[in-house]
Design a protein around this motif. Structure first.
Motif, PDB file in Angstrom:
ATOM      1  N   LEU A  83       2.393   1.630  -3.504  1.00 52.31           N
ATOM      2  CA  LEU A  83       1.414   2.071  -4.503  1.00 52.31           C
ATOM      3  C   LEU A  83       1.023   3.521  -4.284  1.00 52.31           C
ATOM      4  N   ASP A  84       0.978   3.958  -3.033  1.00 54.63           N
ATOM      5  CA  ASP A  84       0.663   5.357  -2.758  1.00 54.63           C
ATOM      6  C   ASP A  84       1.754   6.294  -3.251  1.00 54.63           C
ATOM      7  N   GLY A  91       0.813  -1.220   0.000  1.00 55.66           N
ATOM      8  CA  GLY A  91       0.000   0.000   0.000  1.00 55.66           C
ATOM      9  C   GLY A  91       0.838   1.258   0.000  1.00 55.66           C
ATOM     10  N   ASN A 126      -5.142   4.146  -4.746  1.00 58.30           N
ATOM     11  CA  ASN A 126      -3.994   4.870  -4.202  1.00 58.30           C
ATOM     12  C   ASN A 126      -4.246   6.377  -4.218  1.00 58.30           C
ATOM     13  N   SER A 127      -3.272   7.131  -3.747  1.00 60.86           N
ATOM     14  CA  SER A 127      -3.439   8.590  -3.636  1.00 60.86           C
ATOM     15  C   SER A 127      -3.638   9.252  -4.988  1.00 60.86           C
ATOM     16  N   ARG A 131     -10.430   8.478  -0.971  1.00 61.75           N
ATOM     17  CA  ARG A 131     -10.273   7.028  -0.970  1.00 61.75           C
ATOM     18  C   ARG A 131     -11.479   6.353  -0.320  1.00 61.75           C
ATOM     19  N   THR A 174      -4.405   0.326 -13.926  1.00 59.43           N
ATOM     20  CA  THR A 174      -3.598   1.545 -13.832  1.00 59.43           C
ATOM     21  C   THR A 174      -4.090   2.516 -14.897  1.00 59.43           C
TER      22      THR A 174
END
Length: 370
Positions: free
Chosen positions: A19-20, A16, A39-40, A50, A116
């Protein structure tokens, strides 16, 4: 006693956190198309927190007939990875065009899909900016040539026509008058082209909100009379580095186009003038190893019919106009002035909403304020 994991080990072992850190939006879909992870970057892209994303599903982001559903279905059926280009994401919260989505199945979680999202709008904006720069420079050279090679002969032609006008019969006088009128028309065109020449500039520290207030006053008392103009400013913005008169000319041109677009619909509409601070866009300074930061954004938004997709890529090219009486030089001049300021123009348009955003440099720390 056994030593605990170091912070470096913790960050590497937590997907996590990794990915952020990615600047690319990432979504994980469950078997029922619910969003299990975002993610962010996904928060920023979809203009949702989120918490909102993970309490909704894919159907809350795109309509049911969106190609993204076909991509997800294919991945669940065939596995592997798939890439889909030139997708449009649009709802009341956000609007993105030309988006690329890459998807892959998650072998350890049957039915789960990892997506993505790659937004190439910034790259396309910079590419268009290079086109605007080339077009503006071409017109600039043409303007200098016309001023030197055309205006002098025009003066002689008009003088001769005026002499003939007094010497010929009444029947031929109309033709002499026609020559004078056409000379005046050509001269006016050359004069408009002359605006593309390299005129003296007065760059200084400017409060962009004072410039916008002046533009609003001029517009509301003239071509935009009767149209509501909304101001949405970020009062914390730093000063911009630019030429006041040229920036007024740019913004007046954009507001005038917005007003004309609204009047085409024959329905009540409004123009929004907005400012914001968006870090992220940088451009290389030609001939140097430096980069120019363009965080200050001025947006002119209207509720008109939108800009045709066939016109949009060529919007700032000279002599392109959708108006019957237009010369097609107004937006080309906007492109040149923005190039002179080292700025970038971004255009987003769909029926009922057109936004033209100007990305401008702020005052450098070593610049002298005035």
């Amino acid at each position: 006693m056994k030593a605990g994991p170091t912070p470096e080990t913790d960050s590497r072992s937590d997907p996590g956190i990794l990915l952020d850190s990615l600047p690319v939006p990432v979504l994980e879909l469950g078997a029922d198309d619910s969003i299990r992870f975002a993610n962010s970057a996904a928060e920023e892209f979809f203009a949702m927190s989120r918490h909102q994303l993970c309490h909704g599903g894919l159907k809350d982001l795109v309509p049911e007939d969106h190609p993204l559903f076909l991509l997800v279905q294919h991945l669940r059926r065939e596995g592997g990875s798939v890439t889909e280009h030139e997708l449009v994401f649009s709802n009341p919260r956000f609007h993105r065009e030309g988006v690329t989505v890459q998807g892959a199945d998650v072998p350890d979680c049957p039915g789960s899909i990892l997506l993505t999202v790659h937004d190439s709008s910034t790259a396309r904006t910079l590419d268009r900016q290079m086109s605007f720069r080339s077009a503006a420079r071409s017109v600039s050279g043409m303007a200098a040539m016309l001023a030197h090679e055309v205006r002098n002969p025009l003066s002689g032609i008009k003088g001769a026509a005026q002499i003939l006008e007094n010497a010929v019969s009444d029947q031929d006088r109309e033709l002499a008058t026609l020559i004078c009128d056409e000379v005046d028309r050509i001269d006016a065109l050359v004069e408009r082209m002359g605006m593309f020449g390299e005129a003296p500039t007065d760059y200084r520290s400017l409060n962009i909100h004072r410039v916008l207030e002046h533009v609003k006053l001029l517009a509301s008392q003239g071509f935009a009379a009767g149209i509501r103009i909304v101001e949405r400013y970020d009062p914390s913005l730093p000063h911009v580095w630019g030429d006041r008169d040229q920036l007024v000319q740019v913004l007046l041109n954009l507001v005038k186009n917005a007003a004309e677009a609204i009047r085409e619909t024959e329905k009540p509409g409004e123009i929004t003038l907005a400012t914001s601070y968006r870090p992220g866009i940088r451009m290389a300074v030609p001939g140097t190893t430096q980069w120019r930061h363009l965080p200050l954004v001025v947006t002119v938004r209207d509720t008109g019919p939108g800009i045709s997709e066939t016109i949009r890529p060529h919007l700032f090219e000279p002599f392109l106009s959708t108006k019957m009486s237009g010369s097609g030089l107004g937006l080309a001049l906007v492109g040149k002035i923005m190039d002179d300021h080292g700025g970038v123009i971004e255009v987003e348009s769909r029926p009922g909403r057109t936004e033209i955003s100007l990305y401008l440099p702020v005052v450098a720390e070593d610049a002298v304020s005035s």
